[in-house]
Design a protein around this motif. Structure first.
Motif, PDB file in Angstrom:
ATOM      1  N   SER A 253       9.135   6.305   6.903  1.00 42.32           N
ATOM      2  CA  SER A 253       8.226   5.407   7.602  1.00 42.32           C
ATOM      3  C   SER A 253       6.825   5.952   7.428  1.00 42.32           C
ATOM      4  CB  SER A 253       8.587   5.335   9.087  1.00 42.32           C
ATOM      5  OG  SER A 253       7.597   4.638   9.807  1.00 42.32           O
ATOM      6  N   ILE A 254       5.837   5.074   7.521  1.00 43.80           N
ATOM      7  CA  ILE A 254       4.461   5.569   7.510  1.00 43.80           C
ATOM      8  C   ILE A 254       4.014   5.949   8.917  1.00 43.80           C
ATOM      9  CG2 ILE A 254       3.772   4.386   5.407  1.00 43.80           C
ATOM     10  CD1 ILE A 254       2.422   2.256   7.205  1.00 43.80           C
TER      11      ILE A 254
ATOM     12  N   VAL B  15       4.801   1.160   1.004  1.00 40.61           N
ATOM     13  CA  VAL B  15       5.128  -0.007   1.825  1.00 40.61           C
ATOM     14  C   VAL B  15       5.175  -1.193   0.869  1.00 40.61           C
ATOM     15  CG1 VAL B  15       4.388  -1.509   3.705  1.00 40.61           C
ATOM     16  CG2 VAL B  15       4.023   0.966   3.859  1.00 40.61           C
TER      17      VAL B  15
ATOM     18  N   ILE C   9       4.184  -2.759  14.635  1.00 40.26           N
ATOM     19  CA  ILE C   9       4.710  -1.607  13.903  1.00 40.26           C
ATOM     20  C   ILE C   9       3.857  -1.384  12.654  1.00 40.26           C
ATOM     21  CG2 ILE C   9       6.685  -0.772  12.559  1.00 40.26           C
ATOM     22  CD1 ILE C   9       8.495  -2.049  14.602  1.00 40.26           C
TER      23      ILE C   9
ATOM     24  N   THR D 171      -2.259   5.090   4.434  1.00 45.84           N
ATOM     25  CA  THR D 171      -1.734   3.892   3.776  1.00 45.84           C
ATOM     26  C   THR D 171      -2.689   2.715   3.947  1.00 45.84           C
ATOM     27  OG1 THR D 171       0.508   4.680   4.212  1.00 45.84           O
ATOM     28  CG2 THR D 171       0.253   2.354   3.669  1.00 45.84           C
ATOM     29  N   TRP D 172      -3.152   2.512   5.168  1.00 45.97           N
ATOM     30  CA  TRP D 172      -4.036   1.364   5.411  1.00 45.97           C
ATOM     31  C   TRP D 172      -5.442   1.623   4.902  1.00 45.97           C
ATOM     32  CZ3 TRP D 172      -2.766  -3.449   6.018  1.00 45.97           C
ATOM     33  CH2 TRP D 172      -1.469  -3.755   6.450  1.00 45.97           C
TER      34      TRP D 172
ATOM     35  N   THR E 142       9.806   0.049   3.681  1.00 46.41           N
ATOM     36  CA  THR E 142       9.100   1.313   3.510  1.00 46.41           C
ATOM     37  C   THR E 142      10.072   2.367   3.023  1.00 46.41           C
ATOM     38  OG1 THR E 142       7.665   0.708   5.346  1.00 46.41           O
ATOM     39  CG2 THR E 142       7.631   3.010   4.650  1.00 46.41           C
TER      40      THR E 142
ATOM     41  N   SER F 191      10.432   2.837  13.918  1.00 41.54           N
ATOM     42  CA  SER F 191      11.183   2.122  12.885  1.00 41.54           C
ATOM     43  C   SER F 191      12.431   2.922  12.555  1.00 41.54           C
ATOM     44  CB  SER F 191      10.314   1.975  11.623  1.00 41.54           C
ATOM     45  OG  SER F 191      11.116   1.643  10.514  1.00 41.54           O
TER      46      SER F 191
ATOM     47  N   VAL G  48       5.296   7.847  -0.060  1.00 44.75           N
ATOM     48  CA  VAL G  48       5.892   6.706   0.630  1.00 44.75           C
ATOM     49  C   VAL G  48       5.132   5.432   0.270  1.00 44.75           C
ATOM     50  CG1 VAL G  48       6.384   5.697   2.889  1.00 44.75           C
ATOM     51  CG2 VAL G  48       6.725   8.141   2.506  1.00 44.75           C
TER      52      VAL G  48
ATOM     53  N   GLU H 205       4.036  -0.557   9.554  1.00 40.86           N
ATOM     54  CA  GLU H 205       4.218  -1.143   8.229  1.00 40.86           C
ATOM     55  C   GLU H 205       4.234  -2.664   8.248  1.00 40.86           C
ATOM     56  OE1 GLU H 205       6.292   1.659   9.783  1.00 40.86           O
ATOM     57  OE2 GLU H 205       6.939   2.114   7.745  1.00 40.86           O
ATOM     58  N   ASN H 206       4.249  -3.259   9.423  1.00 44.07           N
ATOM     59  CA  ASN H 206       4.404  -4.705   9.482  1.00 44.07           C
ATOM     60  C   ASN H 206       3.115  -5.470   9.734  1.00 44.07           C
ATOM     61  OD1 ASN H 206       7.067  -4.604   8.890  1.00 44.07           O
ATOM     62  ND2 ASN H 206       7.816  -5.003  10.952  1.00 44.07           N
ATOM     63  N   LEU H 207       2.023  -4.774   9.962  1.00 40.60           N
ATOM     64  CA  LEU H 207       0.742  -5.466  10.145  1.00 40.60           C
ATOM     65  C   LEU H 207       0.470  -6.313   8.899  1.00 40.60           C
ATOM     66  CD1 LEU H 207      -1.611  -5.311  12.263  1.00 40.60           C
ATOM     67  CD2 LEU H 207      -2.669  -3.646  10.738  1.00 40.60           C
ATOM     68  N   PRO H 208       0.214  -7.628   9.055  1.00 37.30           N
ATOM     69  CA  PRO H 208      -0.001  -8.438   7.845  1.00 37.30           C
ATOM     70  C   PRO H 208      -1.211  -7.946   7.046  1.00 37.30           C
ATOM     71  CG  PRO H 208       0.200  -9.832   9.798  1.00 37.30           C
ATOM     72  CD  PRO H 208       0.138  -8.427  10.275  1.00 37.30           C
ATOM     73  N   ASP H 209      -2.304  -7.718   7.730  1.00 33.32           N
ATOM     74  CA  ASP H 209      -3.502  -7.157   7.117  1.00 33.32           C
ATOM     75  C   ASP H 209      -4.399  -6.674   8.241  1.00 33.32           C
ATOM     76  OD1 ASP H 209      -5.466  -9.265   7.935  1.00 33.32           O
ATOM     77  OD2 ASP H 209      -4.154 -10.503   6.697  1.00 33.32           O
TER      78      ASP H 209
ATOM     79  N   ARG I  39       8.639  -6.664   4.930  1.00 34.07           N
ATOM     80  CA  ARG I  39       8.190  -5.370   4.436  1.00 34.07           C
ATOM     81  C   ARG I  39       9.338  -4.371   4.404  1.00 34.07           C
ATOM     82  NH1 ARG I  39       2.543  -5.264   6.148  1.00 34.07           N
ATOM     83  NH2 ARG I  39       1.584  -6.787   4.751  1.00 34.07           N
TER      84      ARG I  39
ATOM     85  N   SER J 104       0.863  -1.185   0.000  1.00 31.21           N
ATOM     86  CA  SER J 104       0.000   0.000   0.000  1.00 31.21           C
ATOM     87  C   SER J 104       0.895   1.230   0.000  1.00 31.21           C
ATOM     88  CB  SER J 104      -0.969   0.013   1.178  1.00 31.21           C
ATOM     89  OG  SER J 104      -1.982   0.979   0.942  1.00 31.21           O
ATOM     90  N   PHE J 105       0.298   2.392   0.024  1.00 34.45           N
ATOM     91  CA  PHE J 105       1.107   3.599  -0.104  1.00 34.45           C
ATOM     92  C   PHE J 105       0.338   4.800   0.428  1.00 34.45           C
ATOM     93  CE2 PHE J 105      -1.523   3.206  -3.821  1.00 34.45           C
ATOM     94  CZ  PHE J 105      -2.005   4.480  -4.030  1.00 34.45           C
ATOM     95  N   SER J 106       1.096   5.810   0.791  1.00 39.51           N
ATOM     96  CA  SER J 106       0.568   7.152   0.971  1.00 39.51           C
ATOM     97  C   SER J 106       1.611   8.055   0.365  1.00 39.51           C
ATOM     98  CB  SER J 106       0.333   7.468   2.447  1.00 39.51           C
ATOM     99  OG  SER J 106      -0.161   8.780   2.575  1.00 39.51           O
TER     100      SER J 106
END
Lengths: 122, 380
Positions: free
Chosen positions: B140-141, A78, B248, B149-150, A88, B135, A76, B250-254, A86, A71-73
């Motif tokens: 980083s997000i 991921v 963290i 992002t999510w 980033t 991180s 940036v 960015e590391n959440l699987p879903d 992962r 995904s992305f924002s």
């Protein structure tokens, strides 16, 4: 390269005994994640033990930097690296990032130090 | 059976005005909210023997308020307010203290305007030194871009539309109109929502909570002692925190394998009540996507179904969510419209509503997707 030089090149970053190899890798334009010598799993961010088997035998290992956008924002992204972890970073050479887009690692300069970035894979 | 079930009650609530710039210290705001909460409970400083707070250290609050003796105190950060509440609940259940004062101050430290204010800039430097980035990666997000992002991934996976997020934003404003404590009290339409400036796609200005200066406090004591107070005690029937190894951002699987799922499983396992018993729902709405996902995570609908669920449970006449035609959501306006207090306003509002005749059970779902989800099931 001395520890002090790594600190000086990446001021303000969270450099400690567990992460300094990651930053030293950045200076060499190598993207490093930790690999467990016992179970072989990769993990990031770098930690003191393997989260899967609790082994102390973890060491920085270079990854290819190839993967797909999870995904992305903007700007940036991921990325799911092909190695299964992962990453980033900023995406460059791309106006419209998309989920699922194949990308590869490239490098940009920020404040005089190399920083990893991604760009669309050809 | 959870040993905490119905063992403690919230017997006092207090707050301060919410302002964009209060021109006051956090300690000053906390002192006012605490004073109001203890008085609301019909108690005095001598009755307080426990302190549970966020950023501002408990010993400073104890000194500022002249609380003579405490047998338990804790500061837990970062703040989602349910964390401070659950800490206090555990302390009272364990007998570490009998009456705990729980506090949190919201104080604007982000943004360029805050950076120009020497008071805020100094505070920001202190807090950043404590927290540090989660991180080491240069980009980083966390903490700003993670919800955009999510949200992108959520809309992509489920064919969701921005209107689905818009229901959360419009609902909050519709309620804030009636809340003179709220900072954003003009109603908005879906068209207003869609026309708002885009900040980090797909999240626009009206998807994000409104930063303020202000404080909230509550008083927690044993269910037995609560009977002597001036108000109907609001019992904590069940509570749960949730965190997974992939905390963290960015590391959440879903989104189905984060802390909200852990909260769901353990909250309902600890409860005699079910979602059907809930009269009022208070999902945290620091970003609209969080509240949308909480609808799924507490069990109102399945993964990816929250948007269509809101379409089916939307009152066009009142421009608000009415689940099953009955359950109202974020009746104070949430963090989006009342003001961003990291979930403290949600708890206060739930308690005040439960003291009245129209509701007997409220579900407060706090925190986001990563390292801080939690929930409180409150009842009278």
């Amino acid at each position: 390269m001395s520890d002090l030089e790594v600190f000086e090149r990446y001021p303000g970053r969270p450099i400690d005994r567990d992460t300094i190899a990651f930053f030293r890798g950045l200076l060499e334009r190598r993207l490093l994640v930790n690999r467990c010598g016992d179970c072989g799993r990769l993990h990031q961010p770098p930690g003191p033990v393997c989260p899967a088997c609790w082994s102390d035998d973890v060491s920085p290992t270079e990854v290819s930097g190839r993967g797909t956008v999870h995904s992305f924002s903007r700007p940036v992204v991921v990325v799911d690296l092909d190695e299964g972890v992962r990453a980033t970073a900023t995406i460059v050479n791309c106006d419209e990032p998309r989920i699922g887009m194949p990308v590869r690692l490239t490098w940009i300069e920020r404040d005089g130090a190399p920083v990893p970035a991604f760009e669309p894979a050809r | 059976v959870s040993r905490a079930r119905d063992r403690v009650a919230i017997v006092g609530v207090g707050t301060t005005p919410y302002r964009r710039d209060a021109g006051r210290s956090e300690l000053s705001l906390i002192a006012e909210a605490c004073r109001n909460a203890v008085r609301d409970a019909g108690l005095t400083a001598k009755d307080v023997d426990g302190l549970s707070g966020s950023w501002v250290r408990a010993e400073l609050v104890q000194s500022a308020l002249g609380i003579p003796e405490c047998t338990w105190y804790a500061n837990t950060v970062p703040p989602p307010f349910h964390l401070q509440v659950i800490e206090a609940m555990n302390a009272v259940v364990a007998g570490a203290c009998e009456t705990a004062l729980v506090y949190h101050a919201a104080y604007r430290i982000s943004g360029s305007a805050a950076a120009r204010d020497p008071f805020r800039a100094a505070r920001r430097a202190t807090l950043e030194a404590v927290l540090g980035p989660p991180s080491p990666w240069p980009d980083s997000i966390s903490p700003v871009l993670c919800y955009a992002t999510w949200a992108n991934r959520y809309l992509h996976d489920h064919g969701g539309r921005r209107e689905h997020l818009g229901y959360i934003a419009v609902n909050s404003r519709s309620h804030a109109v009636a809340n003179d404590h709220a900072v954003l009290r003009d109603p908005i339409t879906m068209d207003d929502y869609l026309a708002a400036p885009m900040i980090a796609e797909p999240l626009g200005l009206l998807d994000m909570d409104y930063a303020i200066d202000g404080a909230d406090a509550i008083v927690i004591t044993t269910a037995e002692r609560a009977q002597a107070g001036p108000h109907l005690p609001v019992l904590v029937h069940a509570a749960a925190l949730g965190q997974t190894e992939h905390a963290i951002e960015e590391n959440l699987p879903d989104l189905e394998h984060g802390g909200q799922r852990v909260v769901h499983d353990h909250l309902w396992a600890r409860s005699e009540l079910t979602l059907r018993d809930v009269d009022l729902f208070y999902p945290y709405d620091g970003f609209t996507i969080i509240a949308l996902k909480w609808l799924e995570s507490v069990g109102y609908c399945g993964p990816g179904e929250a948007g269509p669920f809101l379409e089916d449970n939307w009152s066009a006449e009142r421009s608000r969510i009415e689940i099953g035609g009955r359950v109202l959501v974020n009746t104070h306006g949430g963090s989006l419209a009342e003001g961003a207090t990291q979930g403290a306003g949600h708890v206060r509002e739930a308690v005040l509503r439960l003291r009245g005749p129209d509701a007997s059970c409220a579900l407060v779902a706090g925190g986001g997707f990563f390292f801080n989800p939690g929930a409180l099931l409150l009842r009278t």
